[in-house]
Write a protein that holds these residues in place. Structure first.
Motif, PDB file in Angstrom:
ATOM      1  N   ARG A  10       0.836  -1.210   0.000  1.00  0.00           N
ATOM      2  CA  ARG A  10       0.000   0.000   0.000  1.00  0.00           C
ATOM      3  C   ARG A  10       0.870   1.258   0.000  1.00  0.00           C
ATOM      4  O   ARG A  10       0.585   2.233  -0.700  1.00  0.00           O
ATOM      5  N   ALA A  11       1.936   1.241   0.810  1.00  0.00           N
ATOM      6  CA  ALA A  11       2.852   2.391   0.859  1.00  0.00           C
ATOM      7  C   ALA A  11       3.500   2.623  -0.502  1.00  0.00           C
ATOM      8  O   ALA A  11       3.609   3.766  -0.964  1.00  0.00           O
ATOM      9  N   ILE A  12       3.912   1.554  -1.170  1.00  0.00           N
ATOM     10  CA  ILE A  12       4.531   1.660  -2.500  1.00  0.00           C
ATOM     11  C   ILE A  12       3.535   2.248  -3.496  1.00  0.00           C
ATOM     12  O   ILE A  12       3.879   3.131  -4.277  1.00  0.00           O
ATOM     13  N   GLU A  13       2.298   1.769  -3.444  1.00  0.00           N
ATOM     14  CA  GLU A  13       1.265   2.274  -4.366  1.00  0.00           C
ATOM     15  C   GLU A  13       1.035   3.767  -4.183  1.00  0.00           C
ATOM     16  O   GLU A  13       0.901   4.513  -5.146  1.00  0.00           O
ATOM     17  N   GLU A  14       0.985   4.221  -2.919  1.00  0.00           N
ATOM     18  CA  GLU A  14       0.752   5.644  -2.644  1.00  0.00           C
ATOM     19  C   GLU A  14       1.961   6.491  -3.042  1.00  0.00           C
ATOM     20  O   GLU A  14       1.811   7.567  -3.630  1.00  0.00           O
ATOM     21  N   LEU A  15       3.158   6.031  -2.739  1.00  0.00           N
ATOM     22  CA  LEU A  15       4.373   6.773  -3.090  1.00  0.00           C
ATOM     23  C   LEU A  15       4.555   6.857  -4.606  1.00  0.00           C
ATOM     24  O   LEU A  15       5.059   7.857  -5.124  1.00  0.00           O
ATOM     25  N   ALA A  16       4.119   5.821  -5.316  1.00  0.00           N
ATOM     26  CA  ALA A  16       4.250   5.802  -6.781  1.00  0.00           C
ATOM     27  C   ALA A  16       3.371   6.849  -7.449  1.00  0.00           C
ATOM     28  O   ALA A  16       3.578   7.191  -8.617  1.00  0.00           O
ATOM     29  N   LYS A  17       2.394   7.403  -6.709  1.00  0.00           N
ATOM     30  CA  LYS A  17       1.516   8.436  -7.250  1.00  0.00           C
ATOM     31  C   LYS A  17       2.186   9.818  -7.256  1.00  0.00           C
ATOM     32  O   LYS A  17       1.675  10.746  -7.878  1.00  0.00           O
ATOM     33  N   LEU A  18       3.316   9.947  -6.549  1.00  0.00           N
ATOM     34  CA  LEU A  18       4.025  11.224  -6.503  1.00  0.00           C
ATOM     35  C   LEU A  18       4.644  11.516  -7.871  1.00  0.00           C
ATOM     36  O   LEU A  18       5.084  10.589  -8.565  1.00  0.00           O
TER      37      LEU A  18
END
Length: 201
Positions: A10-18
């Motif tokens: 989940r953290a990777i998915e959210e950070l990838a949106k940056l």
């Protein structure tokens, strides 16, 4: 692929949106954060929450600020009669680094872009006209410092046409800046020279 940690995924998915962050970069950042102390991660989380809670838009110029009006608009040492029009708030920071401009700013919050259904009413052009009409501001010169791309050019010409109805000088920063390049990626020396050699619109 078997996912061993839903929280990490989940953290990777959210950070990838940056912006500018792909999945690999997001994965490296997430794993880096996992290796940090709880205190370090909490400080980062608190800083991001404060960013959203404390930062607002200046009611005068439209830049981001912790106080309203912002420190530039409330600074009595700035030239009151000169306003530099930029697309986004980050352009203010870039121009301020040059120490070349001592006036005030007006942040449009974008440019006219028919392809993206963004018209003149969708950006802060009306607010610019209101400032020019305001006798307390006594604006004598408007400097157009928009990005030298198709949208920036179209917006500059539109604003120039509107401002012809007012008795003010309209200038634009000189084109030592290559076409198609955003202000964010221009070095300070080039931007400083562009301001020093600006010409009438």
């Amino acid at each position: 692929m078997q996912i061993t940690s839903e929280a990490l995924e989940r953290a990777i998915e959210e950070l990838a949106k940056l912006p500018g962050t792909g999945r690999k970069s997001a994965q490296r950042i997430a794993i880096h954060l996992l290796k940090q102390t709880d205190e370090h991660v909490s400080k980062l989380a608190d800083a991001l929450i404060q960013l959203k809670k404390s930062v607002t838009r200046c009611s005068v110029c439209g830049t981001i600020t912790d106080t309203d009006p912002c420190s530039i608009c409330s600074n009595h040492k700035r030239m009151n009669g000169v306003v530099c029009v930029v697309e986004e708030f980050q352009d203010v920071y870039i121009i301020e680094k040059t120490n070349e401009f001592r006036g005030r700013y007006h942040v449009l919050g974008g440019t006219i872009s028919p392809l993206e259904n963004i018209g003149p009413d969708d950006i802060r052009i009306k607010e610019l006209l209101d400032r020019i009409a305001d006798e307390d501001e006594s604006i004598e010169e408007v400097i157009l410092a928009l990005n030298p791309d198709a949208e920036g050019e179209a917006t500059s010409y539109y604003i120039n046409k509107l401002l012809k109805n007012y008795e003010i000088e309209i200038t634009r920063i000189a084109y030592g800046i290559p076409m198609g390049t955003e202000l964010e990626f221009i070095d300070e020396a080039t931007l400083s020279r562009a301001f020093a050699s600006r010409t009438s619109f």
